[in-house]
Design an enzyme around this catalytic site. Structure first.
Site, PDB file in Angstrom:
ATOM      1  N   HIS A  27       7.319  18.364 -11.353  1.00  0.00           N
ATOM      2  CA  HIS A  27       6.124  17.552 -11.607  1.00  0.00           C
ATOM      3  C   HIS A  27       5.786  16.643 -10.433  1.00  0.00           C
ATOM      4  O   HIS A  27       5.094  15.635 -10.612  1.00  0.00           O
ATOM      5  CB  HIS A  27       6.302  16.741 -12.908  1.00  0.00           C
ATOM      6  N   CYS A  57      -4.705  13.780  -1.348  1.00  0.00           N
ATOM      7  CA  CYS A  57      -6.141  13.651  -1.584  1.00  0.00           C
ATOM      8  C   CYS A  57      -6.564  14.463  -2.813  1.00  0.00           C
ATOM      9  O   CYS A  57      -6.185  15.624  -2.967  1.00  0.00           O
ATOM     10  CB  CYS A  57      -6.904  14.114  -0.350  1.00  0.00           C
ATOM     11  N   GLY A 108      18.294  15.092 -21.340  1.00  0.00           N
ATOM     12  CA  GLY A 108      17.362  13.958 -21.378  1.00  0.00           C
ATOM     13  C   GLY A 108      15.900  14.336 -21.356  1.00  0.00           C
ATOM     14  O   GLY A 108      15.090  13.617 -20.785  1.00  0.00           O
ATOM     15  N   SER A 140      12.597  15.731 -23.984  1.00  0.00           N
ATOM     16  CA  SER A 140      12.175  15.965 -25.368  1.00  0.00           C
ATOM     17  C   SER A 140      11.771  17.416 -25.595  1.00  0.00           C
ATOM     18  O   SER A 140      11.423  17.793 -26.720  1.00  0.00           O
ATOM     19  CB  SER A 140      11.014  15.033 -25.723  1.00  0.00           C
ATOM     20  N   PRO A 194      20.613  12.029 -26.969  1.00  0.00           N
ATOM     21  CA  PRO A 194      21.021  11.286 -28.174  1.00  0.00           C
ATOM     22  C   PRO A 194      20.218  11.690 -29.406  1.00  0.00           C
ATOM     23  O   PRO A 194      20.639  11.426 -30.526  1.00  0.00           O
ATOM     24  CB  PRO A 194      20.755   9.817 -27.805  1.00  0.00           C
ATOM     25  N   GLU A 195      19.075  12.329 -29.178  1.00  0.00           N
ATOM     26  CA  GLU A 195      18.213  12.765 -30.294  1.00  0.00           C
ATOM     27  C   GLU A 195      18.147  14.289 -30.319  1.00  0.00           C
ATOM     28  O   GLU A 195      18.400  14.936 -29.317  1.00  0.00           O
ATOM     29  CB  GLU A 195      16.778  12.253 -30.091  1.00  0.00           C
TER      30      GLU A 195
HETATM   31  C1  BJW Z   1      18.094  10.391 -23.293  1.00  0.00           C
HETATM   32  C2  BJW Z   1      18.598   9.127 -23.040  1.00  0.00           C
HETATM   33  C3  BJW Z   1      19.843   9.059 -22.397  1.00  0.00           C
HETATM   34  C4  BJW Z   1      16.681   8.877 -23.985  1.00  0.00           C
HETATM   35  N1  BJW Z   1      20.467  10.183 -22.055  1.00  0.00           N
HETATM   36  N2  BJW Z   1      18.746  11.484 -22.946  1.00  0.00           N
HETATM   37  C5  BJW Z   1       2.378  26.122 -23.866  1.00  0.00           C
HETATM   38  C6  BJW Z   1       2.277  25.636 -25.149  1.00  0.00           C
HETATM   39  C7  BJW Z   1       1.594  24.458 -25.424  1.00  0.00           C
HETATM   40  C8  BJW Z   1       0.980  23.725 -24.407  1.00  0.00           C
HETATM   41  C9  BJW Z   1       1.083  24.200 -23.115  1.00  0.00           C
HETATM   42  C10 BJW Z   1       1.758  25.377 -22.858  1.00  0.00           C
HETATM   43  N3  BJW Z   1       1.714  25.610 -21.525  1.00  0.00           N
HETATM   44  C11 BJW Z   1       1.028  24.589 -20.928  1.00  0.00           C
HETATM   45  C12 BJW Z   1       0.619  23.723 -21.873  1.00  0.00           C
HETATM   46  C13 BJW Z   1      -0.170  22.494 -21.636  1.00  0.00           C
HETATM   47  C14 BJW Z   1       0.666  21.323 -21.181  1.00  0.00           C
HETATM   48  C15 BJW Z   1       1.707  20.978 -22.238  1.00  0.00           C
HETATM   49  O1  BJW Z   1       2.879  21.252 -22.109  1.00  0.00           O
HETATM   50  N4  BJW Z   1       1.281  20.363 -23.318  1.00  0.00           N
HETATM   51  C16 BJW Z   1       2.195  19.994 -24.407  1.00  0.00           C
HETATM   52  C17 BJW Z   1       2.539  18.493 -24.341  1.00  0.00           C
HETATM   53  C18 BJW Z   1       1.547  20.347 -25.709  1.00  0.00           C
HETATM   54  N5  BJW Z   1       1.280  21.561 -19.876  1.00  0.00           N
HETATM   55  C19 BJW Z   1       0.602  21.393 -18.743  1.00  0.00           C
HETATM   56  O2  BJW Z   1      -0.565  21.057 -18.739  1.00  0.00           O
HETATM   57  C20 BJW Z   1       1.342  21.660 -17.435  1.00  0.00           C
HETATM   58  N6  BJW Z   1       0.561  22.524 -16.600  1.00  0.00           N
HETATM   59  C21 BJW Z   1       0.402  23.807 -16.852  1.00  0.00           C
HETATM   60  O3  BJW Z   1       0.956  24.360 -17.782  1.00  0.00           O
HETATM   61  O4  BJW Z   1      -0.422  24.456 -15.953  1.00  0.00           O
HETATM   62  C22 BJW Z   1      -0.891  25.753 -16.281  1.00  0.00           C
HETATM   63  C23 BJW Z   1      -2.105  25.560 -17.128  1.00  0.00           C
HETATM   64  C24 BJW Z   1      -3.217  24.972 -16.547  1.00  0.00           C
HETATM   65  C25 BJW Z   1      -4.368  24.822 -17.317  1.00  0.00           C
HETATM   66  C26 BJW Z   1      -4.372  25.205 -18.647  1.00  0.00           C
HETATM   67  C27 BJW Z   1      -3.227  25.767 -19.218  1.00  0.00           C
HETATM   68  C28 BJW Z   1      -2.084  25.946 -18.445  1.00  0.00           C
HETATM   69  C29 BJW Z   1       1.520  20.378 -16.643  1.00  0.00           C
HETATM   70  C30 BJW Z   1       2.453  19.430 -17.295  1.00  0.00           C
HETATM   71  C31 BJW Z   1       2.522  18.144 -16.467  1.00  0.00           C
HETATM   72  C32 BJW Z   1       3.338  17.075 -17.159  1.00  0.00           C
HETATM   73  N7  BJW Z   1       3.176  15.854 -16.448  1.00  0.00           N
HETATM   74  C33 BJW Z   1       3.894  14.671 -16.905  1.00  0.00           C
HETATM   75  C34 BJW Z   1       3.378  13.448 -16.102  1.00  0.00           C
HETATM   76  C35 BJW Z   1       3.925  13.501 -14.665  1.00  0.00           C
HETATM   77  C36 BJW Z   1       3.458  12.353 -13.850  1.00  0.00           C
HETATM   78  C37 BJW Z   1       4.027  11.031 -14.301  1.00  0.00           C
HETATM   79  O5  BJW Z   1       5.267  10.813 -14.275  1.00  0.00           O
HETATM   80  O6  BJW Z   1       3.228  10.199 -14.688  1.00  0.00           O
HETATM   81  O7  BJW Z   1       5.302  14.824 -16.714  1.00  0.00           O
HETATM   82  S1  BJW Z   1       3.764  14.430 -18.667  1.00  0.00           S
HETATM   83  C38 BJW Z   1       5.381  13.735 -18.856  1.00  0.00           C
HETATM   84  O8  BJW Z   1       6.134  14.580 -19.774  1.00  0.00           O
HETATM   85  C39 BJW Z   1       6.037  13.838 -17.477  1.00  0.00           C
HETATM   86  C40 BJW Z   1       7.421  14.349 -17.838  1.00  0.00           C
HETATM   87  O9  BJW Z   1       8.017  14.968 -16.718  1.00  0.00           O
HETATM   88  C41 BJW Z   1       7.124  15.280 -18.999  1.00  0.00           C
HETATM   89  C42 BJW Z   1       8.322  15.564 -19.857  1.00  0.00           C
HETATM   90  O10 BJW Z   1       8.803  14.397 -20.460  1.00  0.00           O
HETATM   91  P1  BJW Z   1      10.363  14.206 -20.706  1.00  0.00           P
HETATM   92  O11 BJW Z   1      11.060  14.125 -19.414  1.00  0.00           O
HETATM   93  O12 BJW Z   1      10.840  15.209 -21.646  1.00  0.00           O
HETATM   94  O13 BJW Z   1      10.395  12.717 -21.318  1.00  0.00           O
HETATM   95  P2  BJW Z   1      10.235  12.260 -22.857  1.00  0.00           P
HETATM   96  O14 BJW Z   1       9.895  10.816 -22.828  1.00  0.00           O
HETATM   97  O15 BJW Z   1       9.333  13.145 -23.602  1.00  0.00           O
HETATM   98  O16 BJW Z   1      11.686  12.481 -23.466  1.00  0.00           O
HETATM   99  C43 BJW Z   1      12.806  11.727 -23.048  1.00  0.00           C
HETATM  100  C44 BJW Z   1      14.031  12.274 -23.753  1.00  0.00           C
HETATM  101  O17 BJW Z   1      15.165  11.576 -23.266  1.00  0.00           O
HETATM  102  C45 BJW Z   1      14.007  12.070 -25.276  1.00  0.00           C
HETATM  103  O18 BJW Z   1      14.311  13.311 -25.908  1.00  0.00           O
HETATM  104  C46 BJW Z   1      15.121  11.048 -25.525  1.00  0.00           C
HETATM  105  O19 BJW Z   1      15.804  11.251 -26.746  1.00  0.00           O
HETATM  106  C47 BJW Z   1      16.027  11.316 -24.344  1.00  0.00           C
HETATM  107  N8  BJW Z   1      16.892  10.203 -23.944  1.00  0.00           N
HETATM  108  N9  BJW Z   1      17.705   8.181 -23.527  1.00  0.00           N
HETATM  109  C48 BJW Z   1      19.898  11.369 -22.391  1.00  0.00           C
HETATM  110  N10 BJW Z   1      20.406   7.844 -22.111  1.00  0.00           N
HETATM  111 ZN    ZN Z   2      -9.126  14.582   1.732  1.00  0.00          ZN
END
Ligand code: BJW
Ligand code: ZN
Length: 253
Positions: free
Chosen positions: A126, A134, A195, A197, A222-223
């Site tokens: 990501h 840009c 870590g 979701s 943890p979840e």
């Molecule tokens: C602990 C802990 C401890 C706490 N120890 N653990 C197929 C099906 C459905 C939808 C889609 C699909 N394919 C694509 C999509 C659309 C979309 C998507 O996935 N949507 C779903 C949400 C429904 N995906 C996209 O759009 C992606 N692009 C794409 O597919 O391009 C092709 C395409 C283009 C056009 C149309 C269709 C397809 C891009 C995804 C980009 C995600 N970007 C973000 C923001 C990044 C910038 C920023 O940082 O601001 O990335 S979103 C955000 O979520 C961020 C993260 O990397 C990402 C994942 O989150 P993560 O890391 O899982 O965090 P949390 O908070 O969700 O979970 C934390 C976990 O930690 C929890 O489980 C806790 O329990 C645990 N935890 N303490 C261990 N101590």
């Molecule tokens: Zn430019």
């Protein structure tokens, strides 16, 4: 569980299984960096508890309100500037150094903490929040650090708005990293998902692909997540404690 109990538990049940696996792929998410003081996205204390994800992490959100989006990313950059890798990041770096075989670390995190901890084969799916590029031509600015301090929006020499170098919803992931991540998932014999979701695609497909190709898949969280029923082993707890115990046990003769 104390770390001694954890070590004993891991050595009995899991270390034997991990030992001997030569091709390892690991996927990390925001949970591993929560222990470095960085907020996760989802959940009650997550970054999106108050703001809608689409307003902050999408092209539409940036076009509608670039100031708001820049303020949010500038705030996160400021928090990150004093953050240090947590024990989970350090344990993975140590594991890679001592491992005899393939070791691919795939991360959804944009904080750069895995590299800072010393991991070298890191795929940032990501992007990276420290990078600026840009919105119009895609180039990274030649001048040094770009900041937004509530004055004029930063602009590229082409006239386009600059933006953080991360991947927003609806955007493609970087092609070389994505290809290598899926290759690693297909080829590994051990996959750890840590870590995350398991809600954001395509990253959430990686452990599924690994399992379909015969790997043992371990989840550390943890979840429970939507992937938990498919994991071979779910280790419930914090990434730092579990990974530190794991790496310590692996290093014991
Ligand atoms: C602990 C802990 C401890 C706490 N120890 N653990 C197929 C099906 C459905 C939808 C889609 C699909 N394919 C694509 C999509 C659309 C979309 C998507 O996935 N949507 C779903 C949400 C429904 N995906 C996209 O759009 C992606 N692009 C794409 O597919 O391009 C092709 C395409 C283009 C056009 C149309 C269709 C397809 C891009 C995804 C980009 C995600 N970007 C973000 C923001 C990044 C910038 C920023 O940082 O601001 O990335 S979103 C955000 O979520 C961020 C993260 O990397 C990402 C994942 O989150 P993560 O890391 O899982 O965090 P949390 O908070 O969700 O979970 C934390 C976990 O930690 C929890 O489980 C806790 O329990 C645990 N935890 N303490 C261990 N101590
Ligand atoms: Zn430019």
């Amino acid at each position: 569980m104390s770390s001694t109990d954890l070590r004993a538990h891991l050595s009995q049940n899991i270390i034997a299984l991990i030992r001997g696996k030569r091709k390892i792929a690991i996927l990390t998410g925001a949970g591993i960096s929560a222990e470095a003081g960085l907020a996760t996205f989802r959940g009650k204390d997550g970054l999106w508890a108050k703001m809608r994800a689409e307003e902050l992490a999408s092209i539409q959100g940036f076009m509608a309100n670039p100031q708001l989006v820049w303020e949010w990313y500038q705030h996160r950059r400021d928090v990150l500037s004093s953050a240090q890798p947590a024990s989970g990041h350090r344990a993975l770096a140590e594991w890679e150094r001592s491992h005899d075989g393939d070791f691919t670390l795939i991360t959804q995190n944009v904080d750069g903490l895995h590299r800072l901890a010393g991991s070298s084969n890191v795929l940032e799916l990501h992007g990276n929040i420290r990078v600026t590029r840009c919105f119009k031509c895609g180039r990274e600015p030649i001048r040094g650090v770009v900041e937004f301090r509530g004055e004029e929006l930063p602009k590229c020499s082409c006239g386009g708005l600059l933006r953080p170098g991360v991947v927003w919803f609806g955007e493609m992931l970087p092609e070389p990293e994505l290809t290598r991540a899926f290759e690693a998932a297909e080829q590994c014999d051990l996959f750890l998902t840590i870590g995350t979701s398991s809600q954001v695609y395509p990253a959430a497909s990686l452990p599924v692909v690994a399992k379909e190709h015969g790997a043992t898949v371990i989840e550390i969280n943890p979840e429970e997540t939507p992937f938990t029923p498919h994991a071979d082993i779910h280790l419930s707890g914090g990434a730092g404690d579990i990974l530190s115990a794991m790496v310590l046990s692996l290093s014991a003769i």
